[in-house]
Design an enzyme around this catalytic site. Structure first.
Site, PDB file in Angstrom:
ATOM      1  NE  ARG A  52      -3.936   2.123   0.926  1.00  0.00           N
ATOM      2  CZ  ARG A  52      -3.952   3.437   0.825  1.00  0.00           C
ATOM      3  NH1 ARG A  52      -2.906   4.077   0.348  1.00  0.00           N
ATOM      4  NH2 ARG A  52      -4.996   4.126   1.184  1.00  0.00           N
ATOM      5  CD  GLU A  60     -11.019   2.820  -2.175  1.00  0.00           C
ATOM      6  OE1 GLU A  60     -11.136   1.596  -2.426  1.00  0.00           O
ATOM      7  OE2 GLU A  60     -10.036   3.295  -1.569  1.00  0.00           O
ATOM      8  NE  ARG A  94      -3.737  -2.672   2.386  1.00  0.00           N
ATOM      9  CZ  ARG A  94      -4.646  -1.767   2.021  1.00  0.00           C
ATOM     10  NH1 ARG A  94      -5.082  -1.732   0.782  1.00  0.00           N
ATOM     11  NH2 ARG A  94      -5.088  -0.881   2.879  1.00  0.00           N
TER      12      ARG A  94
END
Length: 162
Positions: A52, A60, A94
Site C-alpha cells: 500500500r 476506489e 499490507r
C-alpha cells in the site's frame, strides 16, 4: 513543467534525507499485479507481498477516476523491479511503503499526476508529506487527473458515504 520537475527532484531529496533518519526495512522486488491506484503485489524472493503506497489515497473502484488511477499505477509499476522502503503494516496486513523506481518516488508521482490525494491522516513523515501537499496543490491548479472533476470526493469520504 519546470516547477513540477523541481518538486519531484525535491521529493527525491527528501526521501533520501528521511532514509538517513529512519532505519526502515528496504528491499527490492518485481511488481506482478496492480490492484488499484495505491496498492499492488510484488514478488519478493519466493513470496508475494501486498504493498500500500504510504501517505496517499487513490480513487476506489467505481469512484470517478478510479480507472485512470489504476492505469497510471500500472504504467508506472507493472513488471518493474522496484525498491520498497517499509514504513508500517496496516490493519489488512499490507506493507505500507515508499516505492522507488529508478529514482522516481511512485507515491509522489501519483499525487503529482493528479491520480491520488495526500492521505493527511496517515501521512506524518515530515518534510516528505509537506512535499506531497505541494505536489497535490500543483496538480489541482493544473487540473490533472482527479482535479478535472468539479469537486472530487476523497476516497475516505466516498467509502464513508457508501
Amino acid at each position: 513543467m519546470k516547477r513540477r520537475c523541481a518538486l519531484l527532484l525535491g521529493c527525491a531529496l527528501v526521501v533520501w534525507a528521511v532514509q538517513g533518519e529512519a532505519r526502515a526495512e528496504v528491499w527490492e522486488g518485481v511488481v506482478t499485479r496492480v490492484l488499484d491506484g495505491d496498492s499492488f503485489r510484488i514478488k519478493r524472493e519466493n513470496q508475494l507481498v501486498t504493498i500500500r503506497l504510504y501517505g496517499i489515497d487513490s480513487p476506489e473502484y467505481g469512484q470517478a477516476c478510479w480507472r485512470e488511477a489504476k492505469e497510471g499505477a500500472t504504467a508506472l509499476l507493472l513488471g518493474k523491479k522496484v525498491r520498497v522502503e517499509s514504513m508500517a503494516t496496516d490493519r489488512y496486513g499490507r506493507t505500507v511503503a515508499l516505492v522507488d523506481f529508478r529514482g522516481q518516488l511512485v507515491n509522489a508521482e501519483m499525487v503529482g499526476r493528479g491520480l491520488a490525494w495526500v492521505y493527511r491522516h496517515y501521512c506524518t513523515a515530515q518534510p516528505l508529506c509537506k512535499r506531497f501537499d505541494t505536489l497535490e496543490e500543483v496538480a489541482r491548479n493544473e487540473r490533472l487527473g482527479i482535479w478535472k472533476e468539479g469537486r472530487p470526493v476523497p476516497p475516505w469520504q466516498w467509502k464513508r458515504d457508501q
